[in-house]
Design a protein around this motif. Structure first.
Motif, PDB file in Angstrom:
ATOM      1  N   GLY A 221      52.562  17.328  12.852  1.00 17.95           N
ATOM      2  CA  GLY A 221      53.985  17.644  12.882  1.00 17.95           C
ATOM      3  C   GLY A 221      54.719  16.956  14.011  1.00 17.95           C
ATOM      4  O   GLY A 221      55.886  17.242  14.278  1.00 17.95           O
ATOM      5  N   ARG A 326      60.334  23.255  12.472  1.00 16.78           N
ATOM      6  CA  ARG A 326      59.065  22.651  12.095  1.00 16.78           C
ATOM      7  C   ARG A 326      58.333  23.539  11.081  1.00 16.78           C
ATOM      8  O   ARG A 326      57.831  23.063  10.063  1.00 16.78           O
ATOM      9  CB  ARG A 326      58.187  22.423  13.322  1.00 16.78           C
ATOM     10  N   ILE A 327      58.261  24.826  11.372  1.00 17.77           N
ATOM     11  CA  ILE A 327      57.569  25.750  10.470  1.00 17.77           C
ATOM     12  C   ILE A 327      58.284  25.819   9.120  1.00 17.77           C
ATOM     13  O   ILE A 327      57.657  25.804   8.051  1.00 17.77           O
ATOM     14  CB  ILE A 327      57.457  27.138  11.119  1.00 17.77           C
ATOM     15  N   TYR A 330      57.517  22.701   6.963  1.00 19.02           N
ATOM     16  CA  TYR A 330      56.200  22.688   6.320  1.00 19.02           C
ATOM     17  C   TYR A 330      56.133  23.676   5.155  1.00 19.02           C
ATOM     18  O   TYR A 330      55.564  23.353   4.102  1.00 19.02           O
ATOM     19  CB  TYR A 330      55.105  22.963   7.346  1.00 19.02           C
ATOM     20  N   GLN A 341      50.328  24.720  11.333  1.00 20.90           N
ATOM     21  CA  GLN A 341      51.415  24.609  12.314  1.00 20.90           C
ATOM     22  C   GLN A 341      51.463  25.807  13.257  1.00 20.90           C
ATOM     23  O   GLN A 341      51.926  25.694  14.384  1.00 20.90           O
ATOM     24  CB  GLN A 341      52.756  24.437  11.587  1.00 20.90           C
ATOM     25  N   GLN A 344      48.938  24.931  15.842  1.00 15.77           N
ATOM     26  CA  GLN A 344      49.576  23.951  16.720  1.00 15.77           C
ATOM     27  C   GLN A 344      50.592  24.625  17.638  1.00 15.77           C
ATOM     28  O   GLN A 344      50.692  24.303  18.826  1.00 15.77           O
ATOM     29  CB  GLN A 344      50.291  22.881  15.882  1.00 15.77           C
TER      30      GLN A 344
END
Length: 374
Positions: A221, A326-327, A330, A341, A344
């Motif tokens: 990511g 970001r989450i 995805y 993620q 991460q």
């Protein structure tokens, strides 16, 4: 991820290739009755509590060799931005070009008054743009970068002459030939969808923030600007850059009308960050990604929210939205990789704690669990 598909003989160009080397194109910006006609490109700028940066950006756009249509969306600023923009346009708020090498981009200041109109969001969605030099849309609230950009894009497209729209950050300034170079490159690219520029650091103009955009690691990511931190004196291959671009940097991102009418507008649920990556994923196999290498932009990087790429300089609010988006990205596009993620994310939070940045760690944790920032 979207990549330009054109395969041609490699040709290297100097990094400082001038936009003036791009040939004139019919309809790019002709003279009518002694006055320059508006180009087929509209610049969309989102302002939020940043009128000083926005004015510098506007001053650079008013010096373009080809006149663009300029649309500023004010996202419910609380610093009197709309009034300040009016005062600047009327000449009541003098503009002082900055010291240093980028002074040339806005010096001397544009003649005043500047023909500026302020309209509301409803009017922007219902009426076509007029012939003003600058249109300010007062959204009335902070609807986020994506929704603010979409509001400006929808208004600009009500002018049937507009073929391209350039989303430009308000904390950026452009070389005088940038609009001309963008139009030329997009006109020359078959089935063009998205197009970026050279983006150089405003405070380090001798180094790139990105050439066109970023390479993206789907597993982690994480992404990195092509040419990030490299001196601008280094030669590069524009076609290779276009092929390697996974997504165009959102600070300077142009799109075609056909792209918008087919792929659609920015996904507004992101609010901030990852909207350009989502666009690139949705565009896969549809339109080409181009690189207007002769268009040069200087970006202050994170002027509104503190979204610096330098280690440790990103604000807690920026960390929150980056994790949140970001989450979301995805789950929307690569759901099988979404759980990774979170792993991460935990690693990133631990890193912030080790750096003694508890406020940033807390903001990221709240984003991971779908909580509000505060």
């Amino acid at each position: 991820m979207t990549r330009a598909t054109a395969q041609a003989k490699v040709k290297r160009v100097p990094a400082d290739a001038a936009a003036d080397s791009v040939p004139d194109l019919l309809g790019a910006g002709t003279m009518t009755g002694g006055r320059q006609a508006i180009a087929r490109l509209a610049v969309i700028i989102v302002n939020w509590n940043g009128w000083e940066d926005t004015i510098e950006c506007l001053e650079s756009l008013l010096k373009q060799t080809v006149r663009p249509r300029i649309v500023v969306v004010d996202n419910g600023s609380e610093d009197g931005s709309v009034d300040q923009l009016r005062a600047w346009a009327e000449g009541r708020l003098p503009y002082e070009p900055p010291a240093g090498p980028l002074r040339r981009l806005t010096n001397p200041p544009a003649d005043k008054p500047v023909d500026l109109a302020v309209i509301g969001a409803d009017e922007a969605l219902e009426t076509a743009p007029g012939d003003q030099q600058v249109i300010v849309i007062a959204s009335g609230e902070n609807i986020g970068f994506s929704a603010g950009s979409n509001l400006g894009l929808r208004h600009a497209l009500k002018d049937p002459a507009i073929a391209y729209c350039w989303c430009l950050n308000n904390d950026a300034v452009a070389d005088p030939g940038a609009v001309k170079a963008l139009i030329a490159r997009m006109d020359a690219t078959h089935k063009v969808g998205m197009c970026g520029t050279q983006v150089r650091y405003y405070h380090r103009p001798g180094h790139w923030q990105a050439l066109n955009g970023h390479r993206f690691n789907l597993l982690t990511g994480q992404s990195r600007g092509i040419g990030q931190g490299v001196p601008v004196t280094r030669p590069f291959d524009p076609k290779k850059v276009a092929r390697e671009t996974d997504f165009v940097l959102g600070a300077s991102l142009a799109v075609s009308r056909n792209f918008l009418e087919t792929v659609g507008f920015m996904e507004e649920s992101y609010f901030l960050y990852f909207e350009e990556m989502d666009w690139a994923v949705r565009n896969r196999g549809r339109f080409a990604t181009a690189f207007a290498h002769a268009a040069i932009v200087y970006h202050k990087e994170g002027g509104s929210i503190g979204s610096s790429t330098r280690k440790g300089e990103r604000s807690a609010l920026s960390e929150y939205y980056l994790m949140r988006s970001r989450i979301k990205f995805y789950w929307r596009n690569f759901p099988l990789l979404a759980p990774f993620q979170y792993v991460q994310g935990v690693a990133l939070i631990i890193r912030r704690l080790l750096r003694r940045q508890p406020a940033k760690a807390a903001a990221m944790m709240r984003a991971m669990f779908g909580m509000t920032f505060s």
